[in-house]
Enzyme design. Structure first.
Site, mmCIF file in Angstrom:
data_model
loop_
_atom_site.group_PDB
_atom_site.id
_atom_site.type_symbol
_atom_site.label_atom_id
_atom_site.label_comp_id
_atom_site.label_asym_id
_atom_site.label_seq_id
_atom_site.Cartn_x
_atom_site.Cartn_y
_atom_site.Cartn_z
ATOM 1 C CG ASP A 66 -0.289 -0.680 2.587
ATOM 2 O OD1 ASP A 66 1.002 -0.545 2.628
ATOM 3 O OD2 ASP A 66 -1.200 -0.879 3.280
ATOM 4 C CG ASP A 135 -8.993 -0.865 11.483
ATOM 5 O OD1 ASP A 135 -8.208 -1.554 11.006
ATOM 6 O OD2 ASP A 135 -9.236 0.205 10.878
ATOM 7 C CG HIS A 137 -5.879 -2.094 8.593
ATOM 8 N ND1 HIS A 137 -6.105 -0.745 8.956
ATOM 9 C CD2 HIS A 137 -4.883 -2.505 8.738
ATOM 10 C CE1 HIS A 137 -4.848 -0.457 9.451
ATOM 11 N NE2 HIS A 137 -4.049 -1.474 9.123
ATOM 12 C CD GLU A 142 -8.358 1.182 7.395
ATOM 13 O OE1 GLU A 142 -8.513 0.156 8.124
ATOM 14 O OE2 GLU A 142 -8.076 2.222 7.962
HETATM 15 C C1 F6R Z 1 1.489 -1.708 6.094
HETATM 16 C C2 F6R Z 1 0.148 -2.317 6.256
HETATM 17 C C3 F6R Z 1 -0.674 -2.265 7.354
HETATM 18 C C4 F6R Z 1 0.055 -2.646 8.547
HETATM 19 C C5 F6R Z 1 -0.709 -2.618 10.055
HETATM 20 C C6 F6R Z 1 -0.125 -2.695 11.032
HETATM 21 O O1 F6R Z 1 2.087 -1.916 4.798
HETATM 22 O O2 F6R Z 1 -0.316 -2.822 5.083
HETATM 23 O O3 F6R Z 1 -1.802 -3.439 7.026
HETATM 24 O O4 F6R Z 1 0.664 -3.865 8.644
HETATM 25 O O5 F6R Z 1 -1.376 -1.211 9.765
HETATM 26 O O6 F6R Z 1 0.852 -1.615 11.513
HETATM 27 P P1 F6R Z 1 2.032 -1.674 12.459
HETATM 28 O O7 F6R Z 1 2.768 -3.066 11.964
HETATM 29 O O8 F6R Z 1 2.730 -0.602 12.127
HETATM 30 O O9 F6R Z 1 1.217 -2.089 13.774
#
Ligand code: F6R
Length: 258
Positions: A66, A135, A137, A142
């Protein structure tokens, strides 16, 4: 779905072992790379192996999950900058071997389509590394995301923007509202998936992911339909799992053929 409960450092080493085995078998393998905190110990463990000559990623390729919309190339929070710092610059990947969706493109829809095509032309992702949002995702899909979605523009939840403000100097107003993200359908095309979650803030999302009903309300639950997923959690992230004793039992009595 396999569930492995282990300390975060051990998780990094186990996944690095998996990556090394994949590269030994297929040097030009395609890795799916998450950004954020969760994969950092994996990237550390892989970088150590490359530094001491045990592993080379010289022929490997990578695709990011992303990107924020509107952050120009070189912006410190743009995910292409972050993955470069956290991983690419520390290993021997070829220049341009890792691609991400262009969140600063004039035509975002065209950038999403081009990204899907690039993944297809590379032959698809062999091993996808994922984190999970509080949440539920994965990538930036989301709650409410179509379980069949492809790369597209999404609006971030306020929860995600607050969670990620730590990367923007704790200034939530600096966190973009929009992103380009691989869809759940795109992620599900990966041949193998490892998801890493650590810390109590992930415990609720992990319990839905592993033991909840498959639903767009908790997008990561779509992974229950994937045939080769391993969920790595530390004790804190495992805290709300009902069948935690069973997952430990499975690991203690691992079937060597499986
Ligand atoms: C990042 C991504 C997100 C993260 C998620 C957890 O490329 O795709 O899904 O993996 O937000 O983030 P962290 O690891 O920082 O808690």
């Amino acid at each position: 779905m396999d569930v492995v409960i282990a300390p975060a450092d051990e998780i990094g080493e186990i996944v690095a072992d998996d990556i090394a085995a994949l590269i030994a078998d297929r040097p030009d393998a395609v890795l799916g790379l998450a950004t954020g905190s969760s994969p950092l110990r994996i990237y550390d463990a892989v970088a150590r192996r490359v530094a001491d000559g045990r592993l080379s990623l010289a022929h490997a390729r990578g695709f990011m999950l992303d990107e924020y919309v509107g952050l120009p190339v070189g912006h410190p929070c743009r995910y292409s900058t972050v993955i470069d710092q956290d991983f690419v610059s520390r290993v021997d990947l070829a220049p341009d071997a890792v691609r991400g969706p262009d969140g600063d493109a004039a035509d975002l829809g065209a950038a999403c389509d081009a990204y899907e095509q690039a993944i297809r032309e590379a032959g698809g992702v062999d091993l996808q590394i994922l984190g999970i949002g509080t949440d539920g995702h994965i990538a930036f899909n989301e709650p409410g995301s179509s379980l069949a979605s492809r790369t597209r523009v999404k609006t971030l939840t306020e929860q995600t923007r607050h969670d990620n403000a730590r990367f923007f100097g704790d200034d939530v107003d600096a966190v973009p509202h929009h992103c380009l993200t691989q869809g759940l359908g795109t992620i599900m095309d990966a041949r193998r998936i490892v998801l890493v979650a650590t810390g109590t803030s992930k415990a609720e999302a992990v319990s839905h992911l592993v033991e909840g009903a498959v639903s767009a309300r908790w997008p990561a639950t779509v992974l229950q339909h994937h045939r080769r997923v391993t969920v790595f959690v530390d004790e804190d992230a495992a805290a709300q799992l009902e069948l935690v004793d069973y997952y430990r039992h499975v690991r203690a009595h691992r079937h060597l053929v499986s």
